[in-house]
Write a protein that holds these residues in place. Structure first.
Motif, mmCIF file in Angstrom:
data_model
loop_
_atom_site.group_PDB
_atom_site.id
_atom_site.type_symbol
_atom_site.label_atom_id
_atom_site.label_comp_id
_atom_site.label_asym_id
_atom_site.label_seq_id
_atom_site.Cartn_x
_atom_site.Cartn_y
_atom_site.Cartn_z
ATOM 1 N N VAL A 59 0.816 -1.365 -0.030
ATOM 2 C CA VAL A 59 0.058 0.013 0.089
ATOM 3 C C VAL A 59 0.995 1.303 -0.144
ATOM 4 C CG1 VAL A 59 -1.550 1.358 1.376
ATOM 5 C CG2 VAL A 59 -1.872 -1.073 1.104
ATOM 6 N N MET A 60 1.960 1.194 0.818
ATOM 7 C CA MET A 60 2.907 2.360 1.023
ATOM 8 C C MET A 60 3.237 2.704 -0.602
ATOM 9 S SD MET A 60 6.401 3.153 3.083
ATOM 10 C CE MET A 60 7.415 2.166 1.918
ATOM 11 N N VAL A 61 4.018 1.381 -1.298
ATOM 12 C CA VAL A 61 4.518 1.682 -2.544
ATOM 13 C C VAL A 61 3.495 2.413 -3.592
ATOM 14 C CG1 VAL A 61 5.550 0.688 -4.524
ATOM 15 C CG2 VAL A 61 6.514 0.233 -2.246
ATOM 16 N N VAL A 62 2.461 1.839 -3.711
ATOM 17 C CA VAL A 62 1.207 2.257 -4.401
ATOM 18 C C VAL A 62 0.948 3.823 -4.192
ATOM 19 C CG1 VAL A 62 -0.954 1.897 -5.392
ATOM 20 C CG2 VAL A 62 0.515 0.011 -4.926
ATOM 21 N N ALA A 63 1.083 4.177 -3.042
ATOM 22 C CA ALA A 63 0.710 5.492 -2.521
ATOM 23 C C ALA A 63 1.596 6.351 -2.826
ATOM 24 C CB ALA A 63 0.504 5.513 -0.844
ATOM 25 N N LEU A 64 2.993 6.066 -2.566
ATOM 26 C CA LEU A 64 4.079 6.824 -2.996
ATOM 27 C C LEU A 64 4.187 6.925 -4.377
ATOM 28 C CD1 LEU A 64 7.085 5.554 -0.740
ATOM 29 C CD2 LEU A 64 6.146 7.847 -1.086
ATOM 30 N N ILE A 65 4.108 5.819 -5.421
ATOM 31 C CA ILE A 65 3.932 6.157 -6.700
ATOM 32 C C ILE A 65 2.885 7.093 -7.328
ATOM 33 C CG2 ILE A 65 3.435 5.120 -9.054
ATOM 34 C CD1 ILE A 65 5.097 2.553 -7.654
ATOM 35 N N ASP A 66 1.915 6.912 -6.562
ATOM 36 C CA ASP A 66 0.697 7.776 -6.986
ATOM 37 C C ASP A 66 1.048 9.024 -6.518
ATOM 38 O OD1 ASP A 66 -1.871 8.101 -8.265
ATOM 39 O OD2 ASP A 66 -2.714 8.477 -5.860
ATOM 40 N N ALA A 67 1.489 9.383 -5.389
ATOM 41 C CA ALA A 67 1.759 10.863 -4.845
ATOM 42 C C ALA A 67 2.913 11.479 -5.937
ATOM 43 C CB ALA A 67 2.154 10.761 -3.659
ATOM 44 N N ILE A 68 3.964 10.783 -6.029
ATOM 45 C CA ILE A 68 4.811 11.353 -6.840
ATOM 46 C C ILE A 68 4.569 11.623 -8.227
ATOM 47 C CG2 ILE A 68 7.278 10.838 -7.813
ATOM 48 C CD1 ILE A 68 7.853 8.917 -5.357
ATOM 49 N N THR A 69 3.555 10.761 -8.833
ATOM 50 C CA THR A 69 3.500 11.035 -10.413
ATOM 51 C C THR A 69 2.215 12.011 -10.362
ATOM 52 O OG1 THR A 69 1.644 8.930 -10.120
ATOM 53 C CG2 THR A 69 3.924 8.870 -11.121
ATOM 54 N N GLN A 120 -3.312 18.510 -8.528
ATOM 55 C CA GLN A 120 -3.841 17.332 -8.140
ATOM 56 C C GLN A 120 -3.922 16.820 -6.655
ATOM 57 O OE1 GLN A 120 -2.566 14.643 -11.167
ATOM 58 N NE2 GLN A 120 -4.247 14.994 -12.459
ATOM 59 N N VAL A 121 -2.994 17.732 -6.007
ATOM 60 C CA VAL A 121 -2.868 17.397 -4.485
ATOM 61 C C VAL A 121 -3.703 18.323 -3.684
ATOM 62 C CG1 VAL A 121 -0.823 17.131 -2.842
ATOM 63 C CG2 VAL A 121 -0.407 16.451 -5.175
ATOM 64 N N LYS A 122 -4.411 17.860 -2.678
ATOM 65 C CA LYS A 122 -5.225 18.757 -1.960
ATOM 66 C C LYS A 122 -4.243 18.685 -0.476
ATOM 67 C CE LYS A 122 -8.942 16.588 -2.298
ATOM 68 N NZ LYS A 122 -10.337 16.086 -2.178
ATOM 69 N N HIS A 123 -4.754 19.886 0.176
ATOM 70 C CA HIS A 123 -4.504 20.030 1.583
ATOM 71 C C HIS A 123 -3.066 20.037 2.123
ATOM 72 C CE1 HIS A 123 -8.715 19.339 2.269
ATOM 73 N NE2 HIS A 123 -8.767 18.022 1.728
ATOM 74 N N LEU A 124 -2.172 19.494 1.488
ATOM 75 C CA LEU A 124 -0.865 19.674 1.744
ATOM 76 C C LEU A 124 0.324 19.587 0.691
ATOM 77 C CD1 LEU A 124 -0.386 17.016 4.704
ATOM 78 C CD2 LEU A 124 -0.428 19.427 4.918
ATOM 79 N N PRO A 125 1.287 20.307 0.745
ATOM 80 C CA PRO A 125 2.174 20.140 -0.445
ATOM 81 C C PRO A 125 2.464 18.630 -0.847
ATOM 82 C CG PRO A 125 3.121 21.692 0.993
ATOM 83 C CD PRO A 125 1.958 20.953 1.615
ATOM 84 N N PHE A 167 -5.042 8.284 0.049
ATOM 85 C CA PHE A 167 -5.992 8.228 -0.789
ATOM 86 C C PHE A 167 -7.451 8.747 -0.436
ATOM 87 C CE2 PHE A 167 -3.070 4.500 -1.886
ATOM 88 C CZ PHE A 167 -2.838 4.786 -3.285
ATOM 89 N N ALA A 168 -7.550 8.752 1.023
ATOM 90 C CA ALA A 168 -8.806 9.358 1.350
ATOM 91 C C ALA A 168 -8.913 11.211 1.127
ATOM 92 C CB ALA A 168 -9.058 9.095 2.818
ATOM 93 N N LEU A 169 -7.632 11.525 1.472
ATOM 94 C CA LEU A 169 -7.634 13.203 1.727
ATOM 95 C C LEU A 169 -6.680 13.703 0.692
ATOM 96 C CD1 LEU A 169 -7.865 13.463 5.311
ATOM 97 C CD2 LEU A 169 -9.689 13.529 3.996
ATOM 98 N N GLY A 170 -5.689 13.200 0.358
ATOM 99 C CA GLY A 170 -4.738 13.915 -0.322
ATOM 100 C C GLY A 170 -4.804 14.241 -1.972
ATOM 101 N N ARG A 171 -5.279 13.179 -2.289
ATOM 102 C CA ARG A 171 -5.280 13.226 -3.859
ATOM 103 C C ARG A 171 -6.670 13.733 -4.524
ATOM 104 N NH1 ARG A 171 -7.240 8.295 -6.864
ATOM 105 N NH2 ARG A 171 -5.558 8.644 -8.586
ATOM 106 N N GLU A 172 -6.716 14.340 -5.555
ATOM 107 C CA GLU A 172 -7.786 14.754 -6.229
ATOM 108 C C GLU A 172 -8.420 13.722 -7.296
ATOM 109 O OE1 GLU A 172 -9.461 18.729 -8.828
ATOM 110 O OE2 GLU A 172 -8.266 18.587 -6.691
#
Length: 125
Positions: A15-25, A30-35, A55-60
């Protein structure tokens, strides 16, 4: 009996690797609430909680332009018939477009000359 700890650790890592890949790309817009950097740091620091919060709050999430359709394929054909026609293409040649641009440039130069002469106090000719 399988020990639950390795399975949970592997699941957390996945889950961490998938979230990191999603956040980096993701793009910054498309990023909400925090840099973006803060989200990446948060995901690495607290892998499971950070990933879930990403996945719940950070991505649009993008809204679907068309709803998913299920069922009879004939319904898909009916929907395809109601799509608007494509916008008409401009049929001017490159030479015509260049001539139009040159005309606009000449007009802009003339307008600039008029403004300059008015500022100097002389009447335009």
């Amino acid at each position: 009996m399988v020990d639950a700890m390795p399975v949970l650790a592997l699941l957390t890592l996945t889950v961490m690797v998938v979230a990191l890949i999603d956040a980096i790309t993701r793009r910054e817009d498309q990023v909400k609430h925090l840099p973006k950097f803060a989200w990446i740091f948060f995901i690495v620091l607290l892998p499971l909680i950070g990933s879930i919060l990403w996945f719940a709050l950070g991505r649009e999430y993008e809204a679907r332009s068309t709803p998913m359709s299920f069922g009879d394929p004939r319904r898909w054909q009916k929907d395809a018939q109601h799509t608007p026609p494509p916008a008409p293409r401009e049929n001017r040649t490159t030479e015509q477009q260049i001539a139009d641009l040159e005309r606009e440039m000449r007009l802009a130069d003339l307008e600039e000359q008029v403004r300059r002469r008015r500022a100097e106090g002389g009447a335009p000719t």
